[in-house]
Design an enzyme around this catalytic site. Structure first.
Site, PDB file in Angstrom:
ATOM      1  N   ARG A  50       0.826  -1.202   0.000  1.00  0.00           N
ATOM      2  CA  ARG A  50       0.000   0.000   0.000  1.00  0.00           C
ATOM      3  C   ARG A  50       0.863   1.255   0.000  1.00  0.00           C
ATOM      4  O   ARG A  50       1.719   1.438   0.847  1.00  0.00           O
ATOM      5  CB  ARG A  50      -0.901   0.034   1.232  1.00  0.00           C
ATOM      6  CG  ARG A  50      -1.655   1.340   1.300  1.00  0.00           C
ATOM      7  CD  ARG A  50      -2.814   1.260   2.238  1.00  0.00           C
ATOM      8  NE  ARG A  50      -3.451   2.566   2.329  1.00  0.00           N
ATOM      9  CZ  ARG A  50      -4.317   2.874   3.270  1.00  0.00           C
ATOM     10  NH1 ARG A  50      -4.655   1.974   4.170  1.00  0.00           N
ATOM     11  NH2 ARG A  50      -4.851   4.071   3.304  1.00  0.00           N
ATOM     12  N   ARG A  92      -6.866   0.926  -2.401  1.00  0.00           N
ATOM     13  CA  ARG A  92      -5.731   0.432  -1.640  1.00  0.00           C
ATOM     14  C   ARG A  92      -5.710  -1.093  -1.605  1.00  0.00           C
ATOM     15  O   ARG A  92      -6.738  -1.736  -1.530  1.00  0.00           O
ATOM     16  CB  ARG A  92      -5.705   0.994  -0.217  1.00  0.00           C
ATOM     17  CG  ARG A  92      -6.824   0.600   0.706  1.00  0.00           C
ATOM     18  CD  ARG A  92      -8.103   1.398   0.577  1.00  0.00           C
ATOM     19  NE  ARG A  92      -7.948   2.811   0.862  1.00  0.00           N
ATOM     20  CZ  ARG A  92      -8.094   3.332   2.080  1.00  0.00           C
ATOM     21  NH1 ARG A  92      -8.416   2.584   3.100  1.00  0.00           N
ATOM     22  NH2 ARG A  92      -7.952   4.616   2.250  1.00  0.00           N
ATOM     23  N   ASP A 101      -6.182  -2.110   3.886  1.00  0.00           N
ATOM     24  CA  ASP A 101      -6.421  -1.099   4.912  1.00  0.00           C
ATOM     25  C   ASP A 101      -6.691  -1.854   6.207  1.00  0.00           C
ATOM     26  O   ASP A 101      -7.510  -2.772   6.226  1.00  0.00           O
ATOM     27  CB  ASP A 101      -7.646  -0.257   4.512  1.00  0.00           C
ATOM     28  CG  ASP A 101      -7.936   0.870   5.490  1.00  0.00           C
ATOM     29  OD1 ASP A 101      -6.979   1.430   6.063  1.00  0.00           O
ATOM     30  OD2 ASP A 101      -9.121   1.179   5.687  1.00  0.00           O
ATOM     31  N   ASP A 142      -7.715  -1.167  10.086  1.00  0.00           N
ATOM     32  CA  ASP A 142      -8.174  -0.192  11.078  1.00  0.00           C
ATOM     33  C   ASP A 142      -8.436  -0.878  12.414  1.00  0.00           C
ATOM     34  O   ASP A 142      -9.068  -1.943  12.449  1.00  0.00           O
ATOM     35  CB  ASP A 142      -9.491   0.467  10.636  1.00  0.00           C
ATOM     36  CG  ASP A 142      -9.332   1.376   9.420  1.00  0.00           C
ATOM     37  OD1 ASP A 142      -8.195   1.733   9.074  1.00  0.00           O
ATOM     38  OD2 ASP A 142     -10.370   1.722   8.833  1.00  0.00           O
TER      39      ASP A 142
END
Ligand code: ATP
Ligand code: CA
Ligand code: CA
Length: 161
Positions: free
Chosen positions: A83, A92, A95, A97
């Site tokens: 990324r 992307r 990701d 989170d």
């Protein structure tokens, strides 16, 4: 070991499934034990809608890392999967989170926990409620199933795998 940590994985670029698998493998190697994995769901891109659909999944892990160190490790894993950070909310490969870190509430410059958008996004709440329907959001004081039922997001989320 910490309390349960919930992480959202997302990919909308390259081989999406293999990106999710690689991230899970890296997390189990470098971050901690993976206790639960949701199904994988597909959702049209959120925010910027002119890009390919995302695959998303939520995992529950245990780790010895403190929150800031966990974030650093996740950003490192994102980079290792290719990324490159360009535009915000752009396509992307991966990701990662942090959604919840047990009951901790953190508001630092680089890290906000619980993730501030959980309650606004069906693509997060659907996999989260699959594995943690009764987990109570430490700030909103509602469980994940309630948050899903009250969410007004209309993006369609379909089971992919
Ligand atoms: P969103 O957070 O709205 O889903 P995003 O995931 O596209 O947006 P990124 O560009 O991936 O945003 O991340 C930007 C920064 O967000 C990261 O470098 C990190 O410092 C910060 N951040 C704050 N809170 C969190 C969190 N709970 N989990 C992951 N990153 C976070
Ligand atoms: Ca995100
Ligand atoms: Ca992110």
């Amino acid at each position: 070991m910490t309390e349960s940590i919930y992480i959202l994985l997302g990919s909308n670029k390259g081989d999406r499934l293999s990106n999710l698998e690689r991230a899970i493998q890296q997390i189990s190697l470098h971050v901690g034990i993976i206790n639960q994995k949701s199904s994988i769901y597909e959702t049209a891109a959120w925010g910027k809608t002119d890009q390919s659909a995302f695959l998303n999944s939520v995992i529950r892990i245990k780790s010895k890392l403190l929150p800031e160190a966990l974030l650093d490790k996740l950003l490192e894993i994102e980079r290792s999967i290719g990324r490159l950070r360009t535009e915000r909310w752009g396509p992307r490969e991966i990701d990662l989170d942090i959604l919840f870190f047990g009951d901790l509430v953190i508001k630092s410059e680089h890290l906000q926990v619980p993730h501030p958008a959980i309650q606004n996004r069906r693509f997060t709440l659907i996999p989260l409620a699959e594995i943690a329907p009764n987990f109570v959001h430490p700030m909103l004081q509602k469980n994940c199933l309630q948050l899903l039922n009250e969410c007004t997001d209309t993006l369609e989320v379909t089971k992919f795998l």
